[in-house]
Write an enzyme that holds these catalytic residues in place. Structure first.
Site, mmCIF file in Angstrom:
data_model
loop_
_atom_site.group_PDB
_atom_site.id
_atom_site.type_symbol
_atom_site.label_atom_id
_atom_site.label_comp_id
_atom_site.label_asym_id
_atom_site.label_seq_id
_atom_site.Cartn_x
_atom_site.Cartn_y
_atom_site.Cartn_z
ATOM 1 C CE1 TYR A 107 23.208 59.353 17.993
ATOM 2 C CE2 TYR A 107 20.894 59.590 18.533
ATOM 3 C CZ TYR A 107 22.169 60.122 18.468
ATOM 4 O OH TYR A 107 22.394 61.411 18.863
ATOM 5 C CE1 TYR A 146 17.348 61.378 20.125
ATOM 6 C CE2 TYR A 146 18.716 62.147 18.319
ATOM 7 C CZ TYR A 146 18.559 61.831 19.655
ATOM 8 O OH TYR A 146 19.619 61.970 20.513
ATOM 9 N NE ARG A 156 18.633 66.315 22.943
ATOM 10 C CZ ARG A 156 19.940 66.524 22.847
ATOM 11 N NH1 ARG A 156 20.765 65.512 22.718
ATOM 12 N NH2 ARG A 156 20.447 67.735 22.875
ATOM 13 C CG HIS A 159 22.392 66.237 18.874
ATOM 14 N ND1 HIS A 159 21.057 65.895 18.910
ATOM 15 C CD2 HIS A 159 23.053 65.194 19.433
ATOM 16 C CE1 HIS A 159 20.927 64.706 19.456
ATOM 17 N NE2 HIS A 159 22.123 64.239 19.781
ATOM 18 C CG HIS A 161 26.658 62.995 20.641
ATOM 19 N ND1 HIS A 161 26.272 63.272 21.931
ATOM 20 C CD2 HIS A 161 25.549 62.530 20.021
ATOM 21 C CE1 HIS A 161 24.988 62.982 22.090
ATOM 22 N NE2 HIS A 161 24.523 62.522 20.946
#
Lengths: 238, 178
Positions: A107, A146, A156, A159, A161
């Site tokens: 991110y 990640y 995770r 995905h 959000h």
């Protein structure tokens, strides 16, 4: 008061419980007291209407953050679908905000310490307003899986959000869209925090060959269903 | 009928997608400061929470259809907490809105808490200490055990009100099922 509610309570099993032991961050943060059921008033059945004025600088194309020039790295994907309420009515002119990791699973955020490369051409932020059929569409990059610190060898799933408003304060929804066939899904306490298997499956997008663009991008379809009023919502003016 | 999409946590990186830098100020000429901190069960500040508020204007009108009132007031605010877990909204004192019984509710700000660790967001309300007489008759406060009502009343400070959000612990804030 025996008045029926405009917004029926969410059926058990669909929303994850905040106190979910397998999700460690919930340990000191999930309230211990039961939620208190309150009568439905104008405060809950009214809500903000956020439209184009709320887009800021975000767009529906995440692959070129400046709108032109160099392109983000990774598999291009089209993410599209409809925003509906429980009665199948389209949410028109609804603000859809998304954010995600880049193709390497990183991110653009100071708090992300994962040792994977940033991409100077990818911010991971997008926003769009739905059309008259409640449709939205983003062009983006498939996010990477990640690692995170929840437990040993924790990963995770891929995905994106999503944040949505709907018609009322009571219909606010923040969720995550997942990808079909991701092997880490059954191991993820956030995804598995949704008790009902059928409800969980609704968080997984559908691979959509029809909307994929030849020689350019794969498509995934993700419809989002918000709580819907049984009748006409109250006018906000009291 | 369509089946509901489940909620998932906002996670730690929501600022990428949800930060609206100016949205803590609800309009021009807002003379009420609401500030506080978000705290976990150990009293440790939560530094990755996002708060949203929804409120009526001074006359008790909700601008639900995207309209706005005087000075651009729309009644919606959004604020990410800072590194100390602190937030601030610059707004106005809401008027009393209708109650289901035809009377009036005590003035309140609707507040929503999202954070890493919360798989669904939390709904609460901020009431004001100077409306104590109205609190007695409020149909929502009436649902809350007397011993916990204080968690929903902001504390007055100079020119402002303080409202800390305790996710857990002895002073756990009351959260609602809507």
């Amino acid at each position: 008061m025996a008045a029926s509610r405009l917004y029926a309570p969410v059926a058990p099993g669909i929303y994850p419980a905040n106190a979910t032991a397998a999700y460690r961050s919930s340990d000191k943060r999930a309230p211990r007291e039961a939620l208190i059921v309150i009568p439905e008033t104008v405060s809950e059945v009214s809500g903000p209407r956020c439209g184009r004025e709320s887009l800021g600088g975000a767009s529906q194309d995440l692959t070129r953050p400046s709108g032109r020039g160099a392109e983000a790295l990774g598999q291009r994907i089209i993410v599209h679908g409809r925003v509906l309420d429980e009665r199948g009515r389209p949410e028109r002119g609804a603000l859809v905000e998304i954010w995600q990791a880049n193709a390497a699973g990183r991110y653009l955020h100071d708090g992300d310490r994962h040792d994977a490369p940033l991409d100077a051409n990818f911010t991971g932020r997008g926003a769009v307003v739905t059309d008259d059929d409640g449709r939205y569409r983003f062009l983006t990059i498939e996010p990477g899986i990640y690692p995170w610190g929840n437990h040993y060898n924790a990963w995770r799933p891929r995905h994106i959000h999503f944040s949505l408003f709907g018609q009322a304060w009571a219909t606010r929804l923040v969720t995550q869209m997942y990808f079909p066939g991701d092997p880490t899904l059954p191991l993820d306490p956030i995804f598995m925090g949704v008790p009902d298997e059928a409800a969980r499956a609704r968080l997984v997008s559908r691979f959509d060959i029809e909307r994929s663009e030849p020689d350019y991008a794969l498509a995934f379809e993700f419809d989002i269903v918000l709580r819907g009023a049984a009748g006409t919502p109250w006018e906000g003016q009291s | 009928m369509s089946a509901l999409t489940p909620s998932q946590t906002v996670g730690p990186y929501f600022r990428i997608g949800l930060e609206w830098p100016a949205a803590w100020r609800l309009g021009e000429a807002c003379d009420l400061t609401l500030r506080g901190r978000v705290l976990d069960g150990d009293g440790v500040p939560v530094t990755d929470a996002l708060l949203e508020i929804w409120q009526a204007d001074a006359d008790g009108n909700y601008f639900t259809n995207g309209a706005h009132g005087a000075h651009g007031f729309r009644g919606f605010g959004r604020c990410a907490v800072d590194a100390a877990g602190a937030y601030r909204f610059q707004t106005i004192k809401p008027g009393a809105v209708a109650a289901p019984d035809g009377g009036r509710q005590a003035p309140h700000i609707n507040l929503l808490v999202m954070a890493r660790g919360l798989l669904q967001h939390l709904y609460t309300r901020v009431y004001f200490p100077d409306d104590a007489a109205l609190h007695e008759a409020d149909s929502v406060l009436g649902c809350v055990p007397a011993a916990r009502r204080h968690t929903l009343i902001a504390r007055p400070a100079a020119q402002e009100f303080t409202f800390d959000i305790h996710l857990q612990g002895e002073h756990e804030t009351v959260f609602f099922a809507l």
